[in-house]
Design an enzyme around this catalytic site. Structure first.
Site, PDB file in Angstrom:
ATOM      1  N   GLU A 186       8.916  15.311  16.569  1.00 58.20           N
ATOM      2  CA  GLU A 186       9.268  15.258  15.089  1.00 58.20           C
ATOM      3  C   GLU A 186       8.649  16.163  14.346  1.00 58.20           C
ATOM      4  O   GLU A 186       7.197  16.079  14.246  1.00 58.20           O
ATOM      5  CB  GLU A 186       9.205  13.965  14.502  1.00 58.20           C
TER       6      GLU A 186
ATOM      7  N   LYS B   9       0.862  -1.093   0.164  1.00 59.62           N
ATOM      8  CA  LYS B   9      -0.004   0.184  -0.019  1.00 59.62           C
ATOM      9  C   LYS B   9       0.914   1.267  -0.006  1.00 59.62           C
ATOM     10  O   LYS B   9       1.647   1.726   1.186  1.00 59.62           O
ATOM     11  CB  LYS B   9      -0.859   0.263   1.124  1.00 59.62           C
TER      12      LYS B   9
ATOM     13  N   SER C 283       4.688   7.160  10.909  1.00 58.87           N
ATOM     14  CA  SER C 283       4.931   8.031  11.898  1.00 58.87           C
ATOM     15  C   SER C 283       4.925   6.977  13.224  1.00 58.87           C
ATOM     16  O   SER C 283       4.386   5.869  12.989  1.00 58.87           O
ATOM     17  CB  SER C 283       3.646   8.824  12.141  1.00 58.87           C
ATOM     18  N   THR C 284       5.279   7.503  14.274  1.00 51.90           N
ATOM     19  CA  THR C 284       5.165   6.619  15.579  1.00 51.90           C
ATOM     20  C   THR C 284       3.767   6.427  16.250  1.00 51.90           C
ATOM     21  O   THR C 284       3.556   5.409  16.743  1.00 51.90           O
ATOM     22  CB  THR C 284       6.262   7.339  16.543  1.00 51.90           C
TER      23      THR C 284
ATOM     24  N   GLY D 140       2.406   3.736  13.990  1.00 53.12           N
ATOM     25  CA  GLY D 140       3.117   2.553  14.430  1.00 53.12           C
ATOM     26  C   GLY D 140       2.761   1.858  15.527  1.00 53.12           C
ATOM     27  O   GLY D 140       2.842   0.666  15.752  1.00 53.12           O
TER      28      GLY D 140
ATOM     29  N   CYS E 209      13.085  11.026   8.085  1.00 54.93           N
ATOM     30  CA  CYS E 209      13.308  10.511   9.470  1.00 54.93           C
ATOM     31  C   CYS E 209      14.392  10.590  10.256  1.00 54.93           C
ATOM     32  O   CYS E 209      14.456  10.612  11.344  1.00 54.93           O
ATOM     33  CB  CYS E 209      12.667   9.139   9.593  1.00 54.93           C
TER      34      CYS E 209
ATOM     35  N   GLU F 287       9.469   1.033  11.252  1.00 53.87           N
ATOM     36  CA  GLU F 287      10.692   1.869  10.931  1.00 53.87           C
ATOM     37  C   GLU F 287       9.971   3.194  11.244  1.00 53.87           C
ATOM     38  O   GLU F 287       8.972   3.538  10.188  1.00 53.87           O
ATOM     39  CB  GLU F 287      11.219   1.771   9.461  1.00 53.87           C
TER      40      GLU F 287
END
Length: 531
Positions: free
Chosen positions: A426, A217, A271-272, A275, A326, A292
């Site tokens: 971030e 995707k 993004s965290t 994630g 990142c 990641e």
């Protein structure tokens, strides 16, 4: 963050529409839907389709979504949005194709992966144009560095297909214990929008090399180059079903991939925040997952460094790709004794950055990817000022940039404290924050003082200090007197909130395969219960 030639028989039903291998003519449209139509496969020249089991398909529901050109803020292209049924079809195709693929000789698989690498290079003008139009990344990078990196990733992993070895483990007499690596079968790969084509290669090449089929995707903001790569890989001999591209929004198509019971391995970059959600879902269903995620790289400069080179690096690492990287060195940590001098060096270099239309070959920085990202960056600029930092330069619409579009001039904040949002969170935009330190211990504490741990960099001529910093840095990647040095053979992953597992290198191979232990009795077996 983020691969030659040969012959092999292609199996299954082929859909082999020709794709132009020469750059578009000089009279072709340079942007807008017509520019996209000129380079996409014929089946996608009205609406970008789904690629499932070696053929183009509309979404089963007929749903579509629009992509936006970040340079103009206007409509770029319409793309099919995959439903759960489309994801089901892609998973079924990948599972069937994987079994045939794994049964092939490893060197035959390698030949196909190398042909894909060559085909990517042959399509550099088209792939680069699509990523520049879709993501706003300067064409000076997309048509050169990005394509070459994607090709090298395929080439590297082509080299592991016939080297997937297990072990013979010494054990007790009368038994042989062997280990064997086997593919998961289907890998669900979800990629971000910052480096579209190289992100495809990062997920797809190692998964294919290890015998898996892929359900990919792309980011909904930047799906176009993935469509061309699907056709290019097919025409290079990749059997149908091994690569399936299902476009769509993350909260629908992405969610269907992560939750699908037929996908035992998820590989996500993003993004965290997202994630964590994916990790939670995979944990509940006991799926293997590689994540990641975000970063907040500290770029640390000591007085004994080559200050001119360090200043060049500081500007490059903070602002390349509009800061949407990142591992971007968005925290510049300067020793008190050279801080003022170094800030002047950075400011002088920032004044020479070419910001503007990413289709211009001289442009170094284009727009951020979307209006949402533009608003996010602007909110952090306001937060920095509200928290008491001083905006030394940048932050407004750049002079000479197109009137429309999502442009932010590279921004430099000084007087930044480590507790400020711009120093901890971030931003994913062209914003650089300067912090000061007095000694090595303070530098390490500042470098480690965020929830992230993807990368860190140090500039010094003291080899001992390099080793001490590398040992103490809470980061998966440490650069000394360099930044953004990467290779497909070197693992890429983070500590703390920057992710789980690693991409690239042999380490990616182990994350994409299951380990089986096999015990063989070499003598007649006797039950311990029998005397």
């Amino acid at each position: 963050m983020r691969r030659d030639d040969g012959s092999a028989t292609q199996t299954g039903t082929a859909h082999t529409e020709a794709v132009p291998t020469e750059p578009a003519a000089a009279t072709a449209p340079r942007r807008g839907p017509e520019a996209v139509r000129a380079v996409l496969p014929p089946a996608c020249r009205e609406v970008g389709q789904l690629w499932i089991d070696g053929e183009w398909r509309p979404a089963s529901t007929g749903a579509t979504f629009d992509t936006i050109d970040p340079t103009t803020g206007r409509h770029l292209y319409t793309v099919a949005a995959a439903s759960t049924a489309d994801v089901d079809a892609a998973v079924d195709a990948a599972r069937r194709a994987s079994a045939r693929w794994w049964a092939m000789d490893g060197q035959d698989r390698a030949r196909i992966l190398r042909r894909i690498a060559d085909a990517l290079r042959a399509h550099a003008p088209q792939l680069g144009l699509l990523d520049t139009l879709d993501a706003g990344r300067p064409i000076r990078d997309t048509q050169t560095r990005d394509v070459e990196r994607a090709a090298r990733i395929f080439e590297f992993f082509a080299g592991v297909t016939d080297r997937l070895r297990g072990a013979n483990i010494p054990g007790q007499p009368g038994f042989v214990n062997l280990t064997r690596y086997e593919p998961y079968g289907v890998v669900g790969a979800i990629i971000p929008w910052n480096y579209p084509m190289t992100n495809v290669a990062t997920k797809v090449a190692p998964a294919l090399a290890t015998g898996n089929g892929v359900v990919l995707k792309p980011a909904e903001q930047t799906p176009l180059s993935a469509l061309l790569i699907a056709q290019v890989a097919h025409d290079a001999g990749l059997p149908p079903g091994l690569l399936n591209v299902v476009n769509g929004p993350g909260d629908e198509t992405g969610r269907a991939i992560v939750a699908h019971p037929g996908i035992p391995k998820i590989s996500f970059t993003g993004s965290t925040e997202v994630g964590r959600l994916i990790g939670r879902t995979c944990g509940e269903s006991l799926k293997s997952v590689t994540l990641e995620l975000g970063g907040k790289t500290a770029n640390v400069v000591f007085p004994d460094a080559d200050l001119a080179a360090a200043a060049d690096a500081a500007v490059f690492t903070a602002f390349m790709n509009q800061g949407q990287t990142c591992t971007a060195g968005t925290r510049l940590l300067l020793h008190d004794s050279i801080a003022d001098e170094f800030i002047t060096l950075v400011r002088d270099r920032m004044a020479t950055i070419e910001v503007g239309d990413p289709l211009r070959p001289e442009t170094q920085i284009g727009p951020v990817v979307s209006e949402a990202q533009f608003d996010r960056v602007k909110s952090y600029l306001s937060a920095g000022l509200d928290d008491g930092a001083r905006l030394l330069v940048g932050g407004a619409r750049p002079a000479g940039a197109p009137d429309a579009g999502f442009f932010v001039a590279p921004a430099l904040f000084v007087d930044v404290e480590p507790t400020m949002r711009i120093a901890r969170e971030e931003i994913f935009g062209p914003v650089l924050s300067v912090l000061r330190f007095g000694d090595e211990d303070e530098a390490i504490a500042l470098a480690n003082g965020t929830p992230y741990g993807l990368a860190a960099a140090i500039w010094t001529s003291d080899v001992g200090r390099v080793h001490r910093f590398a040992e103490r840095a809470e980061a998966g990647i440490v650069w000394a007197n360099t930044v953004h040095t990467l290779h497909p053979g070197s693992p890429y992953g983070g500590y703390k909130q920057s992710g789980v597992g690693a991409e690239m290198g042999i380490e990616a191979v182990t994350h994409l395969m299951r380990l089986k232990s096999i015990w063989i009795g070499t003598e007649p077996w006797r039950s311990p219960w029998v005397g």
